[in-house]
Design a protein around this motif. Structure first.
Motif, PDB file in Angstrom:
ATOM      1  N   TYR A   1     -18.611  55.791 140.303  1.00 22.48           N
ATOM      2  CA  TYR A   1     -19.117  54.823 138.849  1.00 22.48           C
ATOM      3  C   TYR A   1     -18.096  53.488 139.659  1.00 22.48           C
ATOM      4  O   TYR A   1     -18.233  52.342 138.794  1.00 22.48           O
ATOM      5  CB  TYR A   1     -18.677  55.456 138.120  1.00 22.48           C
ATOM      6  CG  TYR A   1     -20.028  57.036 137.683  1.00 22.48           C
ATOM      7  CD1 TYR A   1     -20.734  56.171 137.112  1.00 22.48           C
ATOM      8  CD2 TYR A   1     -19.841  57.924 138.311  1.00 22.48           C
ATOM      9  CE1 TYR A   1     -21.722  57.673 136.792  1.00 22.48           C
ATOM     10  CE2 TYR A   1     -20.510  58.872 138.014  1.00 22.48           C
ATOM     11  CZ  TYR A   1     -21.388  58.858 137.525  1.00 22.48           C
ATOM     12  OH  TYR A   1     -22.495  60.155 137.304  1.00 22.48           O
TER      13      TYR A   1
ATOM     14  N   HIS B   1     -15.599  61.210 126.333  1.00 16.61           N
ATOM     15  CA  HIS B   1     -15.919  62.498 126.473  1.00 16.61           C
ATOM     16  C   HIS B   1     -17.225  62.716 124.717  1.00 16.61           C
ATOM     17  O   HIS B   1     -17.040  62.421 124.021  1.00 16.61           O
ATOM     18  CB  HIS B   1     -15.581  63.948 126.743  1.00 16.61           C
ATOM     19  CG  HIS B   1     -15.511  64.127 128.217  1.00 16.61           C
ATOM     20  ND1 HIS B   1     -14.102  64.770 128.160  1.00 16.61           N
ATOM     21  CD2 HIS B   1     -15.755  63.759 128.988  1.00 16.61           C
ATOM     22  CE1 HIS B   1     -14.042  64.279 130.038  1.00 16.61           C
ATOM     23  NE2 HIS B   1     -15.274  63.521 130.503  1.00 16.61           N
TER      24      HIS B   1
ATOM     25  N   TRP C   1     -27.839  55.585 137.859  1.00 13.45           N
ATOM     26  CA  TRP C   1     -26.720  56.806 137.317  1.00 13.45           C
ATOM     27  C   TRP C   1     -27.469  57.312 136.263  1.00 13.45           C
ATOM     28  O   TRP C   1     -26.779  58.542 135.956  1.00 13.45           O
ATOM     29  CB  TRP C   1     -25.675  56.421 136.573  1.00 13.45           C
ATOM     30  CG  TRP C   1     -24.600  55.691 137.252  1.00 13.45           C
ATOM     31  CD1 TRP C   1     -23.874  55.220 138.570  1.00 13.45           C
ATOM     32  CD2 TRP C   1     -23.605  54.565 136.845  1.00 13.45           C
ATOM     33  NE1 TRP C   1     -23.363  54.034 138.903  1.00 13.45           N
ATOM     34  CE2 TRP C   1     -23.282  53.624 137.905  1.00 13.45           C
ATOM     35  CE3 TRP C   1     -23.482  53.892 135.486  1.00 13.45           C
ATOM     36  CZ2 TRP C   1     -21.912  52.673 137.385  1.00 13.45           C
ATOM     37  CZ3 TRP C   1     -22.520  52.987 135.335  1.00 13.45           C
ATOM     38  CH2 TRP C   1     -21.084  52.349 136.642  1.00 13.45           C
TER      39      TRP C   1
ATOM     40  N   VAL D   1     -24.086  58.782 129.929  1.00 15.43           N
ATOM     41  CA  VAL D   1     -24.687  59.577 131.512  1.00 15.43           C
ATOM     42  C   VAL D   1     -24.629  60.419 130.784  1.00 15.43           C
ATOM     43  O   VAL D   1     -23.723  61.228 130.264  1.00 15.43           O
ATOM     44  CB  VAL D   1     -23.982  59.175 132.594  1.00 15.43           C
ATOM     45  CG1 VAL D   1     -24.144  57.719 133.149  1.00 15.43           C
ATOM     46  CG2 VAL D   1     -22.530  59.563 131.860  1.00 15.43           C
ATOM     47  N   PRO D   2     -25.722  61.279 131.167  1.00 16.30           N
ATOM     48  CA  PRO D   2     -25.664  63.000 130.910  1.00 16.30           C
ATOM     49  C   PRO D   2     -23.996  63.941 131.410  1.00 16.30           C
ATOM     50  O   PRO D   2     -23.786  64.664 130.711  1.00 16.30           O
ATOM     51  CB  PRO D   2     -26.917  63.419 131.180  1.00 16.30           C
ATOM     52  CG  PRO D   2     -27.006  62.948 132.461  1.00 16.30           C
ATOM     53  CD  PRO D   2     -26.544  61.303 132.335  1.00 16.30           C
ATOM     54  N   GLU D   3     -23.703  63.528 132.731  1.00 19.81           N
ATOM     55  CA  GLU D   3     -22.716  64.747 132.826  1.00 19.81           C
ATOM     56  C   GLU D   3     -21.276  64.248 132.406  1.00 19.81           C
ATOM     57  O   GLU D   3     -21.210  63.251 131.995  1.00 19.81           O
ATOM     58  CB  GLU D   3     -22.367  63.738 134.593  1.00 19.81           C
ATOM     59  CG  GLU D   3     -23.588  64.534 135.985  1.00 19.81           C
ATOM     60  CD  GLU D   3     -24.773  63.433 135.518  1.00 19.81           C
ATOM     61  OE1 GLU D   3     -25.240  63.218 136.126  1.00 19.81           O
ATOM     62  OE2 GLU D   3     -24.397  61.941 134.734  1.00 19.81           O
ATOM     63  N   HIS D   4     -20.398  65.825 132.701  1.00 23.63           N
ATOM     64  CA  HIS D   4     -19.235  65.960 131.985  1.00 23.63           C
ATOM     65  C   HIS D   4     -18.091  64.742 132.926  1.00 23.63           C
ATOM     66  O   HIS D   4     -17.998  65.846 133.500  1.00 23.63           O
ATOM     67  CB  HIS D   4     -19.195  66.836 131.388  1.00 23.63           C
ATOM     68  CG  HIS D   4     -18.113  67.263 129.922  1.00 23.63           C
ATOM     69  ND1 HIS D   4     -16.633  67.384 130.488  1.00 23.63           N
ATOM     70  CD2 HIS D   4     -17.884  66.574 128.734  1.00 23.63           C
ATOM     71  CE1 HIS D   4     -15.856  67.535 128.957  1.00 23.63           C
ATOM     72  NE2 HIS D   4     -16.878  66.961 128.103  1.00 23.63           N
ATOM     73  N   LEU D   5     -17.614  64.267 132.957  1.00 23.08           N
ATOM     74  CA  LEU D   5     -17.048  63.293 134.431  1.00 23.08           C
ATOM     75  C   LEU D   5     -15.751  64.106 134.089  1.00 23.08           C
ATOM     76  O   LEU D   5     -15.054  63.749 132.785  1.00 23.08           O
ATOM     77  CB  LEU D   5     -17.357  62.316 134.041  1.00 23.08           C
ATOM     78  CG  LEU D   5     -19.003  61.576 134.463  1.00 23.08           C
ATOM     79  CD1 LEU D   5     -18.645  59.984 135.006  1.00 23.08           C
ATOM     80  CD2 LEU D   5     -19.032  61.923 136.063  1.00 23.08           C
TER      81      LEU D   5
ATOM     82  N   ARG E   1     -27.333  63.834 123.795  1.00 24.54           N
ATOM     83  CA  ARG E   1     -27.705  64.313 125.069  1.00 24.54           C
ATOM     84  C   ARG E   1     -26.352  63.490 126.281  1.00 24.54           C
ATOM     85  O   ARG E   1     -26.730  63.632 127.586  1.00 24.54           O
ATOM     86  CB  ARG E   1     -29.350  64.151 125.984  1.00 24.54           C
ATOM     87  CG  ARG E   1     -29.530  65.249 126.079  1.00 24.54           C
ATOM     88  CD  ARG E   1     -31.382  65.602 126.095  1.00 24.54           C
ATOM     89  NE  ARG E   1     -31.758  64.737 125.793  1.00 24.54           N
ATOM     90  CZ  ARG E   1     -32.343  64.514 125.416  1.00 24.54           C
ATOM     91  NH1 ARG E   1     -32.702  65.285 124.167  1.00 24.54           N
ATOM     92  NH2 ARG E   1     -33.209  62.851 124.795  1.00 24.54           N
ATOM     93  N   THR E   2     -25.511  62.650 125.727  1.00 24.98           N
ATOM     94  CA  THR E   2     -24.378  62.222 126.218  1.00 24.98           C
ATOM     95  C   THR E   2     -23.565  63.363 126.760  1.00 24.98           C
ATOM     96  O   THR E   2     -22.902  64.206 125.709  1.00 24.98           O
ATOM     97  CB  THR E   2     -24.065  60.663 125.398  1.00 24.98           C
ATOM     98  OG1 THR E   2     -24.784  59.841 125.195  1.00 24.98           O
ATOM     99  CG2 THR E   2     -23.102  60.230 125.784  1.00 24.98           C
ATOM    100  N   GLY E   3     -23.001  63.033 128.118  1.00 23.93           N
ATOM    101  CA  GLY E   3     -21.910  63.833 127.744  1.00 23.93           C
ATOM    102  C   GLY E   3     -20.409  62.706 128.890  1.00 23.93           C
ATOM    103  O   GLY E   3     -19.466  63.245 127.607  1.00 23.93           O
ATOM    104  N   THR E   4     -21.185  61.792 129.466  1.00 29.23           N
ATOM    105  CA  THR E   4     -19.680  61.045 129.051  1.00 29.23           C
ATOM    106  C   THR E   4     -20.214  59.108 128.483  1.00 29.23           C
ATOM    107  O   THR E   4     -21.462  59.258 129.755  1.00 29.23           O
ATOM    108  CB  THR E   4     -18.684  60.788 130.112  1.00 29.23           C
ATOM    109  OG1 THR E   4     -18.938  62.096 130.890  1.00 29.23           O
ATOM    110  CG2 THR E   4     -17.628  59.662 130.698  1.00 29.23           C
TER     111      THR E   4
END
Length: 214
Positions: A4, A20, A77, A128-132, A30-33
């Motif tokens: 990123y 987060h 992304w 983004v959906p991922e929990h970064l 559905r947002t992770g980060t």
């Protein structure tokens, strides 16, 4: 996070914080980060002024540039692009900025960033959906700023501790002969911050923003 950072840097943008998502924070479902994006100074200005949005003479060139560039990053992304000027209702960018742990209220009420100082600005955000994985939060630069030069930098007291921003007084000063330094180089309060002075913001870019303010 390197992907990123690298993708943003390729567009003369920088990640200026992330957090987060939690319930009720205003992020999309559905947002992770949430990743917050600002100009990568001083590279940003040359890239932006070479863009078709800047050169076509139409209104709001920087907002249109941001829509195109950050929208493309969001597509890459697999996320959702969000912009501070879309509304109403408007996305809560101020509370998002403080949620990153990289931005705090300065004595004059503006936000101060650990790297950008009082020159912090956000061209948009991407959910983004991922929990970064996120780095540890730094400390506010105001905690080690003994002189607080921002508190007395405004020549008309439009920005000062313990009061709301006096927009009419600010605008009247900037439009006057005495306000040339603000018009040409940007807000004296923002420039007074020691962190701002190491950030690399070009005077031409500050003048562009000041002209838009007027």
């Amino acid at each position: 996070m390197k992907r990123y950072h690298d993708d943003a840097a390729a567009e003369a943008l920088a990640l200026r914080g992330a957090f987060h998502a939690t319930e009720g924070d205003g992020t999309p479902d559905r947002t992770g980060t949430l990743l917050m994006l600002g100009p990568d100074e001083p590279r940003f200005w040359a890239v932006f002024t070479a863009s078709p949005e800047y050169r076509d003479g139409a209104a709001n060139p920087m907002d249109r540039w941001s829509k195109r560039v950050i929208g493309a990053l969001a597509d890459r992304w697999g996320g959702t692009a969000i912009f501070p000027y879309d509304g109403p209702p408007y996305a809560p960018f101020i509370s998002w900025a403080t949620a990153t742990g990289q931005c705090w209220p300065a004595p004059v009420g503006l936000l101060v960033h650990d790297a950008a100082g009082l020159f912090i600005s956000y061209r948009g955000a991407v959910a983004v959906p991922e929990h970064l994985p996120l780095p540890d939060a730094p400390s506010s630069p105001c905690l080690t700023c003994a002189d607080t030069p921002c508190a007395t930098a405004c020549p008309v007291g439009a920005l000062a501790p313990g009061q709301d921003y006096d927009v009419p007084a600010c605008r009247a000063h900037v439009q006057s002969d005495a306000g040339q330094a603000c018009r040409d180089g940007g807000c004296l309060v923002r420039r007074a911050c020691p962190v701002s002075q190491t950030f690399g913001r070009l005077a031409e870019q500050s003048a562009f923003h000041m002209a838009a303010f007027l």
